[in-house]
Design an enzyme around this catalytic site. Structure first.
Site, mmCIF file in Angstrom:
data_model
loop_
_atom_site.group_PDB
_atom_site.id
_atom_site.type_symbol
_atom_site.label_atom_id
_atom_site.label_comp_id
_atom_site.label_asym_id
_atom_site.label_seq_id
_atom_site.Cartn_x
_atom_site.Cartn_y
_atom_site.Cartn_z
ATOM 1 N N HIS A 102 -29.259 -23.195 26.437
ATOM 2 C CA HIS A 102 -28.571 -21.908 26.590
ATOM 3 C C HIS A 102 -28.324 -21.277 25.227
ATOM 4 O O HIS A 102 -28.116 -21.964 24.236
ATOM 5 C CB HIS A 102 -27.265 -22.048 27.368
ATOM 6 N N HIS A 104 -25.790 -18.492 23.449
ATOM 7 C CA HIS A 104 -24.569 -17.697 23.524
ATOM 8 C C HIS A 104 -24.870 -16.334 22.896
ATOM 9 O O HIS A 104 -25.423 -16.269 21.786
ATOM 10 C CB HIS A 104 -23.446 -18.333 22.709
HETATM 11 P P1 5GP Z 1 -22.225 -25.501 24.433
HETATM 12 O O1 5GP Z 1 -22.942 -26.526 25.278
HETATM 13 O O2 5GP Z 1 -23.142 -24.500 23.817
HETATM 14 O O3 5GP Z 1 -21.324 -26.131 23.412
HETATM 15 O O4 5GP Z 1 -21.230 -24.687 25.334
HETATM 16 C C1 5GP Z 1 -21.309 -24.602 26.726
HETATM 17 C C2 5GP Z 1 -20.670 -23.304 27.138
HETATM 18 O O5 5GP Z 1 -20.670 -23.261 28.558
HETATM 19 C C3 5GP Z 1 -19.210 -23.127 26.690
HETATM 20 O O6 5GP Z 1 -19.088 -21.913 25.971
HETATM 21 C C4 5GP Z 1 -18.415 -23.107 27.992
HETATM 22 O O7 5GP Z 1 -17.351 -22.200 27.950
HETATM 23 C C5 5GP Z 1 -19.468 -22.701 29.025
HETATM 24 N N1 5GP Z 1 -19.243 -23.256 30.338
HETATM 25 C C6 5GP Z 1 -18.934 -24.549 30.632
HETATM 26 N N2 5GP Z 1 -18.817 -24.717 31.961
HETATM 27 C C7 5GP Z 1 -19.056 -23.501 32.527
HETATM 28 C C8 5GP Z 1 -19.084 -23.038 33.879
HETATM 29 O O8 5GP Z 1 -18.855 -23.765 34.834
HETATM 30 N N3 5GP Z 1 -19.383 -21.725 34.069
HETATM 31 C C9 5GP Z 1 -19.639 -20.873 33.036
HETATM 32 N N4 5GP Z 1 -19.919 -19.613 33.349
HETATM 33 N N5 5GP Z 1 -19.622 -21.286 31.747
HETATM 34 C C10 5GP Z 1 -19.336 -22.575 31.490
#
Ligand code: 5GP
Length: 138
Positions: A102, A104
């Site tokens: 993903h 951001h």
């Molecule tokens: P990373 O893996 O890049 O550190 O962050 C994962 C991102 O996914 C975080 O910004 C978190 O807020 C988001 N996130 C985690 N669980 C969910 C979810 O169930 N729904 C959504 N829409 N975002 C999520």
């Protein structure tokens, strides 16, 4: 490390848990981050499985970045932002928490810092912000 099809974004793609969808095309899906670090913070993911940049195919990377650019313009317009930050983390040591690739996309205003991570959004506010972005996308 292998792909775990029970990760939260795979469940979102399968419609098993809800998401505030902003956009999709043949290869990518975009939705609001549930713990936004800026108003309009959204996530771009490929529809097909891969953990992160390290195991992604050239096609997955290309499709995501084309959508990231589209969403960058959309969130800047929706929030009157002067810039956009794109973040992408790989494996736990690299800061990754959800193991489906993903990106951001965060609209940015001059002099305004990102909020600290980990605060859950108010869902009504998140929907209002999503409506603004969807209106720009048409
Ligand atoms: P990373 O893996 O890049 O550190 O962050 C994962 C991102 O996914 C975080 O910004 C978190 O807020 C988001 N996130 C985690 N669980 C969910 C979810 O169930 N729904 C959504 N829409 N975002 C999520």
């Amino acid at each position: 490390m292998s792909y775990d099809s029970d990760n939260i974004f795979a469940k979102i793609l399968r419609g098993e848990i809800p998401s505030e969808k902003l956009y999709e095309d043949e290869s990518t899906y975009v939705f609001m981050d549930i713990m936004p670090r800026a108003d309009g913070h959204c996530l771009v993911i490929p529809k097909t499985p891969c953990r992160n940049m390290l195991d992604a195919s050239p096609e997955q990377l290309t499709a995501c970045l084309v959508t990231v650019q589209k969403m960058g313009h959309a969130v800047m317009q929706a929030f009157g932002a002067e810039g956009v930050t794109v973040q992408q983390f790989n494996e736990a040591a690299g800061g990754q928490e959800v193991f489906h690739l993903h990106y951001h996309v965060l609209p940015r205003h001059d002099g305004v810092k990102l909020r600290p991570p980990g605060t859950m959004a108010d869902f009504a506010v998140l929907k209002d912000q999503a409506d603004k972005i969807r209106a720009v996308l048409g």
